[in-house]
Design a protein around this motif. Structure first.
Motif, PDB file in Angstrom:
ATOM      1  N   LEU A  70       0.770  -1.163  -0.045  1.00 10.34           N
ATOM      2  CA  LEU A  70       0.143  -0.185  -0.049  1.00 10.34           C
ATOM      3  C   LEU A  70       0.639   1.277  -0.086  1.00 10.34           C
ATOM      4  N   LEU A  71       1.982   1.234   0.893  1.00 11.68           N
ATOM      5  CA  LEU A  71       2.451   2.345   1.124  1.00 11.68           C
ATOM      6  C   LEU A  71       3.776   2.648  -0.123  1.00 11.68           C
ATOM      7  N   PHE A  72       4.276   1.598  -0.450  1.00 12.81           N
ATOM      8  CA  PHE A  72       5.668   1.588  -1.323  1.00 12.81           C
ATOM      9  C   PHE A  72       5.291   0.997  -2.657  1.00 12.81           C
ATOM     10  N   ASN A  73       4.117   0.606  -3.060  1.00 16.01           N
ATOM     11  CA  ASN A  73       4.123   0.357  -4.380  1.00 16.01           C
ATOM     12  C   ASN A  73       2.751   0.999  -5.008  1.00 16.01           C
ATOM     13  N   TYR A  74       1.396   0.982  -4.214  1.00 15.98           N
ATOM     14  CA  TYR A  74       0.189   1.735  -4.828  1.00 15.98           C
ATOM     15  C   TYR A  74       0.382   3.043  -4.807  1.00 15.98           C
ATOM     16  N   VAL A  75       0.562   3.688  -3.830  1.00 19.92           N
ATOM     17  CA  VAL A  75       0.908   5.133  -3.348  1.00 19.92           C
ATOM     18  C   VAL A  75       1.820   5.766  -4.401  1.00 19.92           C
ATOM     19  N   PRO A  76       2.918   5.531  -4.580  1.00 21.81           N
ATOM     20  CA  PRO A  76       4.003   5.965  -5.542  1.00 21.81           C
ATOM     21  C   PRO A  76       3.215   5.735  -6.999  1.00 21.81           C
ATOM     22  N   LEU A  77       2.750   4.714  -7.201  1.00 21.16           N
ATOM     23  CA  LEU A  77       2.015   4.318  -8.548  1.00 21.16           C
ATOM     24  C   LEU A  77       0.901   5.571  -8.983  1.00 21.16           C
ATOM     25  N   TRP A  78       0.189   5.890  -8.054  1.00 21.03           N
ATOM     26  CA  TRP A  78      -0.741   6.661  -8.172  1.00 21.03           C
ATOM     27  C   TRP A  78      -0.368   8.087  -8.469  1.00 21.03           C
ATOM     28  N   ILE A  79       0.875   8.424  -7.322  1.00 20.74           N
ATOM     29  CA  ILE A  79       1.282   9.857  -7.552  1.00 20.74           C
ATOM     30  C   ILE A  79       1.891   9.861  -8.779  1.00 20.74           C
ATOM     31  N   GLY A  80       2.360   8.867  -9.432  1.00 18.75           N
ATOM     32  CA  GLY A  80       3.251   9.141 -10.926  1.00 18.75           C
ATOM     33  C   GLY A  80       1.946   9.116 -11.834  1.00 18.75           C
ATOM     34  N   CYS A  81       0.667   8.621 -11.717  1.00 21.81           N
ATOM     35  CA  CYS A  81      -0.241   8.415 -12.729  1.00 21.81           C
ATOM     36  C   CYS A  81      -0.747   9.964 -12.606  1.00 21.81           C
ATOM     37  N   ILE A  82      -1.084  10.586 -11.367  1.00 26.18           N
ATOM     38  CA  ILE A  82      -1.873  11.657 -11.431  1.00 26.18           C
ATOM     39  C   ILE A  82      -1.004  12.868 -11.667  1.00 26.18           C
ATOM     40  N   THR A  83       0.544  12.759 -11.565  1.00 28.92           N
ATOM     41  CA  THR A  83       1.334  13.761 -11.929  1.00 28.92           C
ATOM     42  C   THR A  83       1.606  13.752 -13.649  1.00 28.92           C
ATOM     43  N   SER A  84       1.532  12.595 -14.183  1.00 24.15           N
ATOM     44  CA  SER A  84       1.527  12.448 -15.525  1.00 24.15           C
ATOM     45  C   SER A  84       0.320  13.025 -16.181  1.00 24.15           C
ATOM     46  N   LEU A  85      -0.687  12.656 -15.805  1.00 25.64           N
ATOM     47  CA  LEU A  85      -2.031  13.009 -16.369  1.00 25.64           C
ATOM     48  C   LEU A  85      -1.946  14.469 -16.098  1.00 25.64           C
ATOM     49  N   ALA A  86      -1.644  15.298 -15.187  1.00 25.98           N
ATOM     50  CA  ALA A  86      -1.657  16.637 -14.956  1.00 25.98           C
ATOM     51  C   ALA A  86      -0.545  17.380 -15.912  1.00 25.98           C
ATOM     52  N   MET A  87       0.346  16.783 -16.196  1.00 20.21           N
ATOM     53  CA  MET A  87       1.399  17.149 -16.958  1.00 20.21           C
ATOM     54  C   MET A  87       0.735  17.002 -18.476  1.00 20.21           C
ATOM     55  N   ILE A  88       0.180  16.219 -18.722  1.00 22.47           N
ATOM     56  CA  ILE A  88      -0.361  15.893 -20.250  1.00 22.47           C
ATOM     57  C   ILE A  88      -1.695  16.969 -20.192  1.00 22.47           C
ATOM     58  N   LEU A  89      -2.569  17.214 -19.328  1.00 25.93           N
ATOM     59  CA  LEU A  89      -3.759  18.105 -19.363  1.00 25.93           C
ATOM     60  C   LEU A  89      -2.880  19.562 -19.747  1.00 25.93           C
ATOM     61  N   ALA A  90      -2.079  19.816 -18.794  1.00 22.21           N
ATOM     62  CA  ALA A  90      -1.468  21.166 -18.744  1.00 22.21           C
ATOM     63  C   ALA A  90      -0.779  21.437 -20.261  1.00 22.21           C
ATOM     64  N   ARG A  91      -0.199  20.465 -20.887  1.00 23.22           N
ATOM     65  CA  ARG A  91       0.533  20.624 -22.056  1.00 23.22           C
ATOM     66  C   ARG A  91      -0.568  20.964 -23.399  1.00 23.22           C
ATOM     67  N   CYS A  92      -1.757  20.181 -23.293  1.00 27.83           N
ATOM     68  CA  CYS A  92      -2.706  20.048 -24.499  1.00 27.83           C
ATOM     69  C   CYS A  92      -4.086  20.721 -24.292  1.00 27.83           C
ATOM     70  N   GLY A  93      -3.936  21.793 -22.983  1.00 29.44           N
ATOM     71  CA  GLY A  93      -5.098  22.340 -22.769  1.00 29.44           C
ATOM     72  C   GLY A  93      -6.299  21.611 -22.268  1.00 29.44           C
ATOM     73  N   SER A  94      -7.565  21.507 -22.961  1.00 28.94           N
ATOM     74  CA  SER A  94      -8.777  21.061 -22.420  1.00 28.94           C
ATOM     75  C   SER A  94      -8.477  19.696 -22.882  1.00 28.94           C
ATOM     76  N   CYS A  95      -7.751  19.285 -24.225  1.00 33.33           N
ATOM     77  CA  CYS A  95      -7.947  17.961 -24.870  1.00 33.33           C
ATOM     78  C   CYS A  95      -9.382  17.643 -25.254  1.00 33.33           C
ATOM     79  N   GLY A  96     -10.089  18.368 -25.313  1.00 34.47           N
ATOM     80  CA  GLY A  96     -11.266  17.885 -25.715  1.00 34.47           C
ATOM     81  C   GLY A  96     -11.430  17.670 -27.239  1.00 34.47           C
ATOM     82  N   PRO A  97     -12.717  17.233 -27.710  1.00 35.26           N
ATOM     83  CA  PRO A  97     -12.955  16.991 -29.164  1.00 35.26           C
ATOM     84  C   PRO A  97     -13.154  18.746 -29.774  1.00 35.26           C
ATOM     85  N   ALA A  98     -12.753  18.663 -31.206  1.00 33.57           N
ATOM     86  CA  ALA A  98     -12.873  20.143 -31.528  1.00 33.57           C
ATOM     87  C   ALA A  98     -14.233  20.172 -31.934  1.00 33.57           C
ATOM     88  N   PRO A  99     -14.825  21.387 -31.930  1.00 33.68           N
ATOM     89  CA  PRO A  99     -16.283  21.728 -32.043  1.00 33.68           C
ATOM     90  C   PRO A  99     -16.387  21.499 -33.812  1.00 33.68           C
TER      91      PRO A  99
END
Length: 99
Positions: A70-99
């Motif tokens: 729990l503390l040394f496998n899953y928590v770091p895994l989720w921190i990495g996933c959330i950090t990566s997702l935040a970086m991707i969303l910050a880079r592409c803006g809304s990343c939604g479909p074009a109107p």
């Protein structure tokens, strides 16, 4: 993002991996001490509760087994996933479909 794979990068990754592995086992060991009141047995890839702990604390002794992943496998895994997702969303803006 391009990750430069150099010997320094690989050495840092190896050291972090070793640290996470040893910390995983140490958390098992410390949780066992918190539950049982005595240190058990620990190596680099194994831990065991002190003799009689599972019988004396049948309702909580399993928490020592859960603490490492729990503390040394899953928590770091989720921190990495959330950090990566935040970086991707910050880079592409809304990343939604074009109107």
């Amino acid at each position: 993002m391009k990750i430069p794979i150099t010997w320094r990068y690989l050495l840092a990754f190896y050291c972090l991996s070793a640290l996470m592995g040893v910390s995983h086992e140490m958390v098992h060991h410390a949780a066992g001490f918190a539950i049982c009141g005595e240190w058990g047995y620990k190596t680099f890839n194994f831990f065991a509760l002190t003799k009689g702990c599972q019988e004396a604390h049948p309702d909580t002794s399993w928490l020592a087994t859960l603490a490492g992943p729990l503390l040394f496998n899953y928590v770091p895994l989720w921190i990495g996933c959330i950090t990566s997702l935040a970086m991707i969303l910050a880079r592409c803006g809304s990343c939604g479909p074009a109107p």
